[in-house]
Write an enzyme that holds these catalytic residues in place. Structure first.
Site, PDB file in Angstrom:
ATOM      1  CG  ASP A 183      -2.033   1.132   1.170  1.00 18.11           C
ATOM      2  OD1 ASP A 183      -1.922   2.022   0.336  1.00 18.11           O
ATOM      3  OD2 ASP A 183      -2.910   1.108   2.158  1.00 18.11           O
ATOM      4  CG  HIS A 185      -1.817   5.253   2.946  1.00 21.80           C
ATOM      5  ND1 HIS A 185      -2.138   6.406   3.471  1.00 21.80           N
ATOM      6  CD2 HIS A 185      -2.717   4.457   3.620  1.00 21.80           C
ATOM      7  CE1 HIS A 185      -3.236   6.215   4.575  1.00 21.80           C
ATOM      8  NE2 HIS A 185      -3.717   4.921   4.450  1.00 21.80           N
ATOM      9  CD  GLU A 209      -4.608  -0.439  -0.809  1.00 18.67           C
ATOM     10  OE1 GLU A 209      -5.463   0.206   0.054  1.00 18.67           O
ATOM     11  OE2 GLU A 209      -4.525  -1.896  -0.397  1.00 18.67           O
ATOM     12  CD  GLU A 235      -7.548   3.366   1.370  1.00 22.58           C
ATOM     13  OE1 GLU A 235      -7.435   4.018   2.269  1.00 22.58           O
ATOM     14  OE2 GLU A 235      -7.025   2.568   0.943  1.00 22.58           O
ATOM     15  CG  ASP A 257     -14.782   1.035   3.212  1.00 23.41           C
ATOM     16  OD1 ASP A 257     -15.459   0.777   3.590  1.00 23.41           O
ATOM     17  OD2 ASP A 257     -13.524   1.140   3.926  1.00 23.41           O
ATOM     18  CG  HIS A 284     -10.355   0.328   2.394  1.00 24.12           C
ATOM     19  ND1 HIS A 284     -11.043   1.176   2.881  1.00 24.12           N
ATOM     20  CD2 HIS A 284      -9.062   0.634   2.578  1.00 24.12           C
ATOM     21  CE1 HIS A 284     -10.274   1.804   3.699  1.00 24.12           C
ATOM     22  NE2 HIS A 284      -8.836   1.419   3.560  1.00 24.12           N
TER      23      HIS A 284
END
Length: 381
Positions: A183, A185, A209, A235, A257, A284
């Site tokens: 990830d 982020h 990700e 997400e 999500d 997510h």
């Protein structure tokens, strides 16, 4: 069967639950939350409840349409998350009313178990080997970790080497028969994201990700064209229309999500849209038991499902775990890295209501950290 009462509960470590009760006593639970803005979503749920109370609880799709489109101003994480939790609760009520799990109401199961992965490392990951070994011992066949902590505006050779070193630890600990995901982020710029993905590609991550922050999705096609590593994100996308540009830009794994993207109703549609692009979904869910239960219901009924995130042991928890709020842990007993399908009605989660009410008395005020570069300017968290 009319909706009689809607309540919300602000529960540690950083969650918001909602409880929807009908006039004949059927109760449904949902998890409407934006992490770090739970109180704001709570207010949004209260506003939407003005419409829902008194309505037929089983008209789920009609309510979804009104809640998302009945106001002139639409979309965004707060509204979509408020709708998501209410939608989950209405599906929970419907399942309990008909005596069936939600996945049966979605057309029936396409699988008997859902693969899940475990988190290792924190926001700024350090030593990983011991944590990965623990997850392998617990039976997980896949893990996810942050690839990096704070990144400068232009990553140095040392920054890149650190990301690769972490990926090498993961591959070494897992061997060739298990998976790891990285990830980013949204912490890297487009140029650095391309360099990082190229550097870890020989280690065959399951996916990388959020290589780009949501505001940079117009660069996604450039990124996916430059690599054969599967790219995942979603997400911070809240609807089918949000996902469409990513799907047309070479996205490999969509990550809606269920507590942000309109609940069971919209995540199911996002998955169907993704299927037309041969894109898998890996929802997510670093959240609580209700969100996970809802995600699993969708996973059991979704053909293009890859893997499910779950928050057991995640670094955001302090003194609370999601099993603290459930009476029956069986739906969350992961065996060989999978959650197994049950016949429990609704979302399949039995909420410990007294524990939730007590937790709400304590409440929380969780906020994500604000990171800064060496020069004092704000950095992506």
């Amino acid at each position: 069967m009319k909706i009689a009462r809607i309540e919300t509960f602000l529960v540690p470590p950083r969650w918001l639950f909602c409880r929807v009760e009908t006039d004949d006593g059927v109760v449904g639970w949902g998890e409407p939350v934006v992490e770090g803005r739970a109180e704001v979503v709570r207010t949004a749920v209260e506003v939407l409840a003005e419409y829902l109370v008194g309505q037929d609880a089983l008209r789920i799709e009609d309510h979804w349409q009104v809640l998302t489109k009945g106001g002139f101003y639409r979309g965004g994480p707060v509204l979509s998350s408020a709708v998501a939790g209410l939608d989950q609760a209405l599906w929970d009520i419907a399942g309990k009313h008909y005596g069936a799990p939600v996945h049966e109401l979605l057309g029936g199961p396409v699988r008997d178990r859902v693969r899940v992965y475990a988190w290792v490392g924190g926001d700024d990951p350090g030593e990983l080997r011991e944590e990965i070994d623990k997850q392998v011992e617990a039976g997980f066949t896949a893990i996810k970790m942050n690839g990096t902590g704070l990144l400068p505006r232009a990553a140095t050779a040392a920054d890149l080497a650190t990301v690769v070193a972490r990926a090498e630890v993961a591959r070494s600990a897992l061997g060739p028969g298990r998976d790891f995901a990285i990830d980013l982020h949204g912490r890297a710029g487009a140029a650095d994201a391309r360099r990082i993905i190229a550097a870890v590609a020989p280690l065959h991550p399951m996916f990388v990700e959020e290589p780009l922050a949501p505001g940079l999705l117009h660069r996604l096609a450039d990124l996916t064209a430059a690599t054969d590593v599967p790219i995942a994100l979603g997400e911070r996308l809240y609807s089918r229309s949000d996902f469409l540009p990513a799907l047309t830009s070479g996205l490999a794994v969509a990550q809606p999500d269920i507590s942000h993207a309109g609940g069971v109703s919209e995540v199911r549609r996002i998955a169907a849209l993704a299927e037309t692009f041969d894109v898998q979904i890996a929802p997510h869910c670093p959240l609580g038991p209700i969100a996970l239960a809802a995600s699993l219901q969708v996973g059991f009924a979704t053909p293009n499902f890859l893997i499910q995130e779950q928050s057991a042991g995640i670094h955001y928890h302090r003194d609370t775990e999601f099993l603290d709020y459930v009476l029956d842990p069986a739906p969350f007993a992961f065996t060989a890295g999978h959650a197994h399908r049950t016949s429990l009605p609704g979302l399949g989660v039995v909420v410990d209501e007294p524990a939730v009410r007590e937790a709400d008395r304590r409440g929380h005020a969780w906020r994500n950290p604000v990171w800064r570069h060496d020069d004092g300017s704000m950095a992506e968290w």
